[in-house]
Scaffold this motif. Structure first.
Motif, PDB file in Angstrom:
ATOM      1  N   LYS A   1       4.089   7.889  10.106  1.00 17.82           N
ATOM      2  CA  LYS A   1       4.273   7.010   8.960  1.00 17.82           C
ATOM      3  C   LYS A   1       3.071   6.091   8.782  1.00 17.82           C
ATOM      4  N   GLU A   2       2.530   5.599   9.895  1.00 16.02           N
ATOM      5  CA  GLU A   2       1.368   4.714   9.823  1.00 16.02           C
ATOM      6  C   GLU A   2       0.140   5.461   9.314  1.00 16.02           C
ATOM      7  N   VAL A   3       0.007   6.729   9.681  1.00 15.68           N
ATOM      8  CA  VAL A   3      -1.125   7.534   9.215  1.00 15.68           C
ATOM      9  C   VAL A   3      -1.078   7.676   7.700  1.00 15.68           C
ATOM     10  N   TYR A   4       0.111   7.965   7.156  1.00 12.72           N
ATOM     11  CA  TYR A   4       0.256   8.079   5.705  1.00 12.72           C
ATOM     12  C   TYR A   4      -0.032   6.748   5.017  1.00 12.72           C
ATOM     13  N   LEU A   5       0.394   5.664   5.654  1.00 14.72           N
ATOM     14  CA  LEU A   5       0.158   4.336   5.082  1.00 14.72           C
ATOM     15  C   LEU A   5      -1.339   4.010   5.049  1.00 14.72           C
ATOM     16  N   ILE A   6      -2.041   4.391   6.104  1.00 16.28           N
ATOM     17  CA  ILE A   6      -3.487   4.168   6.154  1.00 16.28           C
ATOM     18  C   ILE A   6      -4.199   4.976   5.071  1.00 16.28           C
TER      19      ILE A   6
ATOM     20  N   THR B   1      -3.544   3.500   1.691  1.00 15.48           N
ATOM     21  CA  THR B   1      -4.316   2.263   1.497  1.00 15.48           C
ATOM     22  C   THR B   1      -5.760   2.569   1.158  1.00 15.48           C
TER      23      THR B   1
ATOM     24  N   VAL C   1      -6.884  -2.276   6.167  1.00 16.90           N
ATOM     25  CA  VAL C   1      -5.902  -1.421   6.857  1.00 16.90           C
ATOM     26  C   VAL C   1      -5.143  -2.235   7.901  1.00 16.90           C
TER      27      VAL C   1
ATOM     28  N   LEU D   1      -1.139  -2.848   7.961  1.00 17.18           N
ATOM     29  CA  LEU D   1      -0.361  -2.518   9.158  1.00 17.18           C
ATOM     30  C   LEU D   1       0.248  -3.760   9.805  1.00 17.18           C
ATOM     31  N   LYS D   2       0.053  -4.909   9.159  1.00 18.61           N
ATOM     32  CA  LYS D   2       0.667  -6.183   9.564  1.00 18.61           C
ATOM     33  C   LYS D   2       0.217  -6.624  10.957  1.00 18.61           C
ATOM     34  N   MET D   3      -1.078  -6.542  11.172  1.00 25.28           N
ATOM     35  CA  MET D   3      -1.645  -6.893  12.468  1.00 25.28           C
ATOM     36  C   MET D   3      -2.077  -8.350  12.518  1.00 25.28           C
TER      37      MET D   3
ATOM     38  N   TYR E   1       2.942  -9.502  10.060  1.00 24.05           N
ATOM     39  CA  TYR E   1       4.349  -9.111  10.038  1.00 24.05           C
ATOM     40  C   TYR E   1       5.266 -10.333  10.075  1.00 24.05           C
TER      41      TYR E   1
END
Length: 286
Positions: free
Chosen positions: A2-7, A10, A78, A82-84, A147
């Motif tokens: 899911k994170e890969v698709y989000l990246i 973006t 990114v 990813l809320k880092m 986040y």
């Protein structure tokens, strides 16, 4: 996965949004100046034209620095999506502008070097304010994570009103708009021509322009973070702030770096420090 698709989403969507915002900026600016202006998609036409040209550089290291400027801005955006950690995001942004400054200094052009020096002064002006913004968010939410700022039950602006004002103040410097377009400008008639980007051309200049679009989206998302409780309100705040930046750009004359530094450290940083003291007393003492 899911994170890969989000990246990937973006990386693809952000420059489209950034380019459209730049086109809207040009159109609104033209209307304010009683001109018709270019089409909203003109920034994309310009970018494609830049990438279609021959790569000509004064110094071979320019290509590396322009590429790093783009990469660091993409990484920072990114990380935000990813809320880092906000502090890490700020450091990555600092690396991006450092790459741009080094790229300008690597040439022998006086215009480029003057622009680089002014960009460095701009960094000295706005970085303390941005650090104060992140510290303020930490004092309210108890975390540096994007986040936790998004999940905060209230509007951050209610606890950080002065810090928000300070952020919008330095946003003018970060976007390189009047009265603080000291290092570079879309107005080619200024005394340092195009300043820090004078010696960049073709695909190399295209990389820098693309990096600016990612940076623009990230800065607007940072504005929206203060209204993250309600997405509709956050989007409205981002649109309103960007319109105000365009308005200020068109009604202001460019100031000197001394005035910029003086006003930023006294007004913007002063407001931020007052808000930090207030929040610290509210959440850490009482």
């Amino acid at each position: 996965m899911k994170e890969v698709y989000l990246i990937l989403l973006t990386v693809v969507i952000a420059p489209i949004i950034g380019g459209l915002l730049s086109g809207i900026d040009r159109k609104i600016t033209a209307r304010m100046q009683n001109r018709f202006g270019p089409p909203i998609l003109q920034p994309f036409y310009d970018l494609f034209k830049l990438f279609s040209k021959e790569t000509i550089v004064v110094s071979n290291t320019q290509i590396l620095y322009a590429f790093l400027f783009l990469v660091f801005n993409v990484v920072a955006l990114v990380m935000f999506v990813l809320k880092m950690d906000l502090l890490l995001i700020l450091f990555v942004l600092a690396f991006a502008v450092t790459a741009l400054i080094l790229g300008a200094i690597s040439t022998n052009s006086p215009y480029s070097r003057i622009g680089a020096h002014r960009e460095l002064i701009s960094v000295l002006a706005y970085e303390p304010v941005l650090i104060a913004v992140i510290i303020g968010i930490y004092l309210v939410t108890g975390s540096f994570k994007v986040y936790d700022a998004i999940k905060y039950p209230g509007f951050l602006i209610l606890d950080l009103p002065f810090i928000f004002i300070a952020l919008t103040y330095v946003l003018t410097i970060k976007l390189r708009k009047s009265p603080f377009d000291l290092s570079t400008s879309h107005h080619a008639h200024q005394e340092i021509v195009k300043g820090i980007t004078t010696e960049f051309a073709g695909p190399v200049l295209g990389l820098i322009e693309l990096g600016h679009w990612y940076e623009l989206v990230l800065l607007l998302l940072l504005i929206g973070l203060f209204f993250a409780k309600n997405i509709a309100v956050a989007i409205f705040a981002m649109v309103l702030c960007y319109f105000l930046e365009i308005l200020i750009d068109n009604i202001s004359a460019r100031l000197t770096w001394r005035i910029m530094l003086k006003f930023t450290w006294s007004i913007a940083l002063g407001l931020a420090l007052v808000n930090l003291i207030w929040v610290y007393i509210k959440y850490r003492v009482l």
